[in-house]
Design a protein around this motif. Structure first.
Motif, PDB file in Angstrom:
ATOM      1  N   MET A   1      15.437  60.438  42.853  1.00 42.53           N
ATOM      2  CA  MET A   1      14.658  60.084  41.688  1.00 42.53           C
ATOM      3  C   MET A   1      15.599  59.414  40.686  1.00 42.53           C
ATOM      4  N   LYS A   2      15.043  58.509  39.925  1.00 36.43           N
ATOM      5  CA  LYS A   2      15.837  57.771  38.943  1.00 36.43           C
ATOM      6  C   LYS A   2      15.217  57.941  37.566  1.00 36.43           C
ATOM      7  N   ALA A   3      16.072  58.089  36.579  1.00 36.95           N
ATOM      8  CA  ALA A   3      15.627  58.131  35.186  1.00 36.95           C
ATOM      9  C   ALA A   3      16.193  56.910  34.481  1.00 36.95           C
ATOM     10  N   ARG A   4      15.377  56.313  33.653  1.00 39.38           N
ATOM     11  CA  ARG A   4      15.808  55.174  32.850  1.00 39.38           C
ATOM     12  C   ARG A   4      15.630  55.570  31.390  1.00 39.38           C
ATOM     13  N   VAL A   5      16.711  55.473  30.620  1.00 39.90           N
ATOM     14  CA  VAL A   5      16.695  55.845  29.207  1.00 39.90           C
ATOM     15  C   VAL A   5      16.922  54.587  28.382  1.00 39.90           C
ATOM     16  N   HIS A   6      16.011  54.319  27.464  1.00 37.48           N
ATOM     17  CA  HIS A   6      16.131  53.190  26.547  1.00 37.48           C
ATOM     18  C   HIS A   6      16.549  53.758  25.190  1.00 37.48           C
ATOM     19  N   VAL A   7      17.694  53.308  24.684  1.00 39.26           N
ATOM     20  CA  VAL A   7      18.219  53.783  23.404  1.00 39.26           C
ATOM     21  C   VAL A   7      18.251  52.613  22.429  1.00 39.26           C
ATOM     22  N   MET A   8      17.640  52.812  21.256  1.00 36.63           N
ATOM     23  CA  MET A   8      17.601  51.777  20.221  1.00 36.63           C
ATOM     24  C   MET A   8      17.921  52.411  18.876  1.00 36.63           C
ATOM     25  N   LEU A   9      18.443  51.609  17.972  1.00 36.69           N
ATOM     26  CA  LEU A   9      18.644  52.089  16.608  1.00 36.69           C
ATOM     27  C   LEU A   9      17.285  52.334  15.960  1.00 36.69           C
ATOM     28  N   LYS A  10      17.209  53.350  15.144  1.00 38.48           N
ATOM     29  CA  LYS A  10      15.965  53.642  14.431  1.00 38.48           C
ATOM     30  C   LYS A  10      15.674  52.529  13.431  1.00 38.48           C
ATOM     31  N   ALA A  11      14.394  52.379  13.080  1.00 37.44           N
ATOM     32  CA  ALA A  11      13.991  51.386  12.084  1.00 37.44           C
ATOM     33  C   ALA A  11      14.721  51.687  10.779  1.00 37.44           C
ATOM     34  N   GLY A  12      15.184  50.665  10.127  1.00 46.83           N
ATOM     35  CA  GLY A  12      15.872  50.844   8.855  1.00 46.83           C
ATOM     36  C   GLY A  12      17.383  50.987   8.990  1.00 46.83           C
ATOM     37  N   VAL A  13      17.878  51.188  10.208  1.00 41.86           N
ATOM     38  CA  VAL A  13      19.327  51.282  10.423  1.00 41.86           C
ATOM     39  C   VAL A  13      19.852  49.876  10.680  1.00 41.86           C
ATOM     40  N   LEU A  14      20.882  49.484   9.955  1.00 35.10           N
ATOM     41  CA  LEU A  14      21.477  48.159  10.091  1.00 35.10           C
ATOM     42  C   LEU A  14      21.954  47.932  11.521  1.00 35.10           C
ATOM     43  N   ASP A  15      21.634  46.770  12.084  1.00 38.40           N
ATOM     44  CA  ASP A  15      22.011  46.410  13.449  1.00 38.40           C
ATOM     45  C   ASP A  15      22.845  45.132  13.422  1.00 38.40           C
ATOM     46  N   PRO A  16      24.165  45.246  13.194  1.00 40.75           N
ATOM     47  CA  PRO A  16      24.995  44.042  13.096  1.00 40.75           C
ATOM     48  C   PRO A  16      25.050  43.239  14.395  1.00 40.75           C
ATOM     49  N   GLN A  17      24.995  43.895  15.543  1.00 37.30           N
ATOM     50  CA  GLN A  17      24.998  43.154  16.805  1.00 37.30           C
ATOM     51  C   GLN A  17      23.706  42.360  16.961  1.00 37.30           C
ATOM     52  N   GLY A  18      22.591  42.974  16.621  1.00 39.16           N
ATOM     53  CA  GLY A  18      21.319  42.265  16.682  1.00 39.16           C
ATOM     54  C   GLY A  18      21.297  41.077  15.739  1.00 39.16           C
ATOM     55  N   GLU A  19      21.864  41.258  14.553  1.00 39.85           N
ATOM     56  CA  GLU A  19      21.920  40.159  13.578  1.00 39.85           C
ATOM     57  C   GLU A  19      22.812  39.027  14.091  1.00 39.85           C
ATOM     58  N   ALA A  20      23.912  39.363  14.761  1.00 34.53           N
ATOM     59  CA  ALA A  20      24.796  38.336  15.334  1.00 34.53           C
ATOM     60  C   ALA A  20      24.064  37.557  16.422  1.00 34.53           C
ATOM     61  N   VAL A  21      23.283  38.240  17.245  1.00 35.55           N
ATOM     62  CA  VAL A  21      22.506  37.569  18.289  1.00 35.55           C
ATOM     63  C   VAL A  21      21.453  36.669  17.655  1.00 35.55           C
ATOM     64  N   ARG A  22      20.759  37.150  16.615  1.00 34.82           N
ATOM     65  CA  ARG A  22      19.756  36.333  15.934  1.00 34.82           C
ATOM     66  C   ARG A  22      20.384  35.062  15.385  1.00 34.82           C
ATOM     67  N   HIS A  23      21.544  35.201  14.753  1.00 38.00           N
ATOM     68  CA  HIS A  23      22.242  34.041  14.200  1.00 38.00           C
ATOM     69  C   HIS A  23      22.645  33.071  15.316  1.00 38.00           C
ATOM     70  N   ALA A  24      23.181  33.582  16.413  1.00 35.01           N
ATOM     71  CA  ALA A  24      23.603  32.731  17.525  1.00 35.01           C
ATOM     72  C   ALA A  24      22.426  31.985  18.135  1.00 35.01           C
ATOM     73  N   LEU A  25      21.276  32.645  18.249  1.00 32.30           N
ATOM     74  CA  LEU A  25      20.093  31.969  18.776  1.00 32.30           C
ATOM     75  C   LEU A  25      19.680  30.806  17.884  1.00 32.30           C
ATOM     76  N   GLY A  26      19.751  31.006  16.569  1.00 32.65           N
ATOM     77  CA  GLY A  26      19.452  29.917  15.641  1.00 32.65           C
ATOM     78  C   GLY A  26      20.420  28.767  15.801  1.00 32.65           C
ATOM     79  N   THR A  27      21.692  29.088  15.976  1.00 32.78           N
ATOM     80  CA  THR A  27      22.726  28.066  16.173  1.00 32.78           C
ATOM     81  C   THR A  27      22.474  27.266  17.448  1.00 32.78           C
ATOM     82  N   LEU A  28      21.920  27.917  18.456  1.00 34.23           N
ATOM     83  CA  LEU A  28      21.630  27.249  19.728  1.00 34.23           C
ATOM     84  C   LEU A  28      20.315  26.471  19.696  1.00 34.23           C
ATOM     85  N   GLY A  29      19.626  26.486  18.570  1.00 39.60           N
ATOM     86  CA  GLY A  29      18.418  25.690  18.426  1.00 39.60           C
ATOM     87  C   GLY A  29      17.120  26.451  18.657  1.00 39.60           C
TER      88      GLY A  29
END
Length: 79
Positions: A1-29
């Protein structure tokens, strides 16, 4: 049997990695990306076939090690 766990920051917690990805996507058009949240997926191979027992065991793993429950939330999927 396999378990898959999805872990995310709670709403309202700053996500600097997510913000860096958002910025990079904008830079890529890629326009219109207003926000990105980054998380992690952990797959665990478990012995046995007791789904309820496995879910309880994985929940204990999340509470003790896999997630920082102060700032992160998690979802468990038994497959």
């Amino acid at each position: 049997m396999k378990a898959r766990v999805h872990v995310m920051l709670k709403a309202g917690v700053l996500d600097p990695q997510g913000e860096a990805v958002r910025h990079a996507l904008g830079t890529l058009g890629f326009e219109g990306v207003e926000g990105v949240r980054q998380g992690k997926v952990i797959e665990i191979d478990l012995a046995g076939d007791d789904k309820a027992g496995a879910e309880g065991q994985v929940k204990a793993m999340c509470e003790k090690l896999l997630a920082n429950t102060v700032i992160e939330k998690y979802d468990i999927e038994i497959v």
